[in-house]
Motif scaffolding. Structure first.
Motif, PDB file in Angstrom:
ATOM      1  N   SER A  18       0.840  -1.191   0.000  1.00  0.00           N
ATOM      2  CA  SER A  18       0.000   0.000   0.000  1.00  0.00           C
ATOM      3  C   SER A  18       0.878   1.245   0.000  1.00  0.00           C
ATOM      4  O   SER A  18       1.937   1.278   0.647  1.00  0.00           O
ATOM      5  CB  SER A  18      -0.932   0.021   1.212  1.00  0.00           C
ATOM      6  N   THR A  19       0.437   2.259  -0.720  1.00  0.00           N
ATOM      7  CA  THR A  19       1.173   3.524  -0.814  1.00  0.00           C
ATOM      8  C   THR A  19       0.221   4.687  -0.571  1.00  0.00           C
ATOM      9  O   THR A  19      -0.891   4.711  -1.115  1.00  0.00           O
ATOM     10  CB  THR A  19       1.824   3.676  -2.202  1.00  0.00           C
ATOM     11  N   ASN A  20       0.662   5.622   0.250  1.00  0.00           N
ATOM     12  CA  ASN A  20      -0.129   6.814   0.541  1.00  0.00           C
ATOM     13  C   ASN A  20       0.670   8.063   0.157  1.00  0.00           C
ATOM     14  O   ASN A  20       1.848   8.190   0.511  1.00  0.00           O
ATOM     15  CB  ASN A  20      -0.485   6.870   2.026  1.00  0.00           C
ATOM     16  N   ILE A  21       0.024   8.968  -0.565  1.00  0.00           N
ATOM     17  CA  ILE A  21       0.631  10.237  -0.965  1.00  0.00           C
ATOM     18  C   ILE A  21      -0.208  11.368  -0.375  1.00  0.00           C
ATOM     19  O   ILE A  21      -1.430  11.391  -0.547  1.00  0.00           O
ATOM     20  CB  ILE A  21       0.688  10.376  -2.497  1.00  0.00           C
ATOM     21  N   SER A  22       0.436  12.280   0.321  1.00  0.00           N
ATOM     22  CA  SER A  22      -0.284  13.407   0.918  1.00  0.00           C
ATOM     23  C   SER A  22       0.425  14.716   0.583  1.00  0.00           C
ATOM     24  O   SER A  22       1.660  14.764   0.489  1.00  0.00           O
ATOM     25  CB  SER A  22      -0.399  13.237   2.432  1.00  0.00           C
ATOM     26  N   SER A  35      -5.008  13.831   0.215  1.00  0.00           N
ATOM     27  CA  SER A  35      -4.287  12.577   0.441  1.00  0.00           C
ATOM     28  C   SER A  35      -4.929  11.477  -0.390  1.00  0.00           C
ATOM     29  O   SER A  35      -6.155  11.406  -0.487  1.00  0.00           O
ATOM     30  CB  SER A  35      -4.328  12.196   1.924  1.00  0.00           C
ATOM     31  N   ARG A  36      -4.122  10.649  -0.995  1.00  0.00           N
ATOM     32  CA  ARG A  36      -4.614   9.546  -1.809  1.00  0.00           C
ATOM     33  C   ARG A  36      -3.825   8.273  -1.492  1.00  0.00           C
ATOM     34  O   ARG A  36      -2.628   8.326  -1.209  1.00  0.00           O
ATOM     35  CB  ARG A  36      -4.492   9.852  -3.303  1.00  0.00           C
ATOM     36  N   SER A  37      -4.539   7.124  -1.558  1.00  0.00           N
ATOM     37  CA  SER A  37      -3.902   5.830  -1.289  1.00  0.00           C
ATOM     38  C   SER A  37      -4.219   4.844  -2.403  1.00  0.00           C
ATOM     39  O   SER A  37      -5.290   4.908  -3.014  1.00  0.00           O
ATOM     40  CB  SER A  37      -4.377   5.254   0.048  1.00  0.00           C
ATOM     41  N   ASP A  38      -3.291   3.929  -2.647  1.00  0.00           N
ATOM     42  CA  ASP A  38      -3.499   2.842  -3.592  1.00  0.00           C
ATOM     43  C   ASP A  38      -2.855   1.592  -3.010  1.00  0.00           C
ATOM     44  O   ASP A  38      -1.768   1.660  -2.419  1.00  0.00           O
ATOM     45  CB  ASP A  38      -2.879   3.178  -4.954  1.00  0.00           C
ATOM     46  N   SER A  39      -3.528   0.460  -3.145  1.00  0.00           N
ATOM     47  CA  SER A  39      -3.006  -0.761  -2.538  1.00  0.00           C
ATOM     48  C   SER A  39      -3.450  -1.985  -3.318  1.00  0.00           C
ATOM     49  O   SER A  39      -4.369  -1.922  -4.141  1.00  0.00           O
ATOM     50  CB  SER A  39      -3.469  -0.890  -1.081  1.00  0.00           C
ATOM     51  N   ALA A  40      -2.788  -3.103  -3.045  1.00  0.00           N
ATOM     52  CA  ALA A  40      -3.148  -4.373  -3.678  1.00  0.00           C
ATOM     53  C   ALA A  40      -2.773  -5.512  -2.743  1.00  0.00           C
ATOM     54  O   ALA A  40      -1.776  -5.448  -2.021  1.00  0.00           O
ATOM     55  CB  ALA A  40      -2.441  -4.531  -5.016  1.00  0.00           C
TER      56      ALA A  40
END
Length: 262
Positions: free
Chosen positions: A158-162, A172-177
């Protein structure tokens, strides 16, 4: 975005993982030698380890075009917040059960040009790889064994960008798998002397990922019946893509482990 998978390297160390491992890493465990006690029964080993892996490959988040990444271990270590890797194995005669766990958390931040869109961008990534499997020794004698093994590795990244300041302040946005791969291969160990031995493994498979593979080789030294150490080299690759999340990487580097037998 390079941090979206920097795991692994340590995941990596890592991360594994990751090692698996799982790292995942990643991945039959580098559990060097499990000496049977004089009485028949189960033997066990636990090994925390360190994988100084670099990483290369392509990654992608939020459906954006993939980015090529090529980092050595020093680059990854600069941004590493936390990493943990450990292996466990239980053995009874020709049968074995093993697990390989790798976890890493990496974060980085930087300012942006002009500060119009944002003054500062923070990126954090967490990666977990856990392998569990079982094996059977098709060859076994006093000097070593060759096991056929099969198992499953669970991956989560998972990666979070703020953003802070500027137009995107507070965004803030997150993407995960998360996915699971089935793996099969071999593990082997051969004693040169009562103290020194070779160990290694090779696993390949897939499932959620197009391909998931893990190979390693090393040399170990037994200080006594309870403690031994291994140094070697490990390489792990995974090619996963789904819904705009891409993780197509190869991690490789030296691996060091201390093994406690009981």
């Amino acid at each position: 975005m390079k941090h979206s998978i920097a795991f692994a390297s340590v995941l990596a160390v890592g991360l594994l993982a990751a090692s698996a491992g799982q790292a995942a890493d990643i991945a039959s465990p580098m559990a060097p030698e499990l000496k049977q006690t004089e009485r028949e029964g189960w033997t066990f080993a636990v090994s925390p380890y360190f994988w100084a892996a670099g990483m290369s490959g392509d990654t992608g988040l939020f459906g954006l075009p993939t980015v090529h990444t090529d980092m050595d271990f020093a680059d990854i270590l600069d941004d590493l917040d936390f990493g943990a890797m450990a292996i466990g194995e239980a053995r009874y005669d020709r049968y074995s059960i093993f697990a390989d766990i790798m976890y890493s958390k990496i974060s980085s931040g930087s300012g942006t040009p002009r500060g119009i869109v944002a003054d500062h961008v923070d990126v954090s990534t967490e990666t977990f790889a856990g392998l569990i499997g079982a094996g059977y020794a098709v060859l076994q004698d006093d000097r070593g064994h060759l096991d056929l093994v099969a198992g499953a590795r669970v991956w989560h990244s998972s990666t979070n960008i703020s953003f802070s300041g500027g137009i995107l302040d507070g965004v803030s946005r997150s993407d995960s798998a998360t996915w699971v791969d089935g793996l099969a291969g071999v593990r082997a160990k051969y004693s040169i002397t009562d103290k020194v031995y070779f160990t290694g493994w090779g696993l390949v498979g897939g499932g959620g990922a197009n391909v998931d593979w893990d190979v390693a080789g090393g040399i170990g030294y037994s200080f006594n019946d309870k403690v031994s150490a291994v140094v070697g080299y490990r390489a792990l690759g995974v090619d996963y893509s789904s819904d705009g999340f891409v993780m197509d990487i190869v991690e490789q580097g030296p691996i060091f482990g201390v093994v406690m037998h009981f």
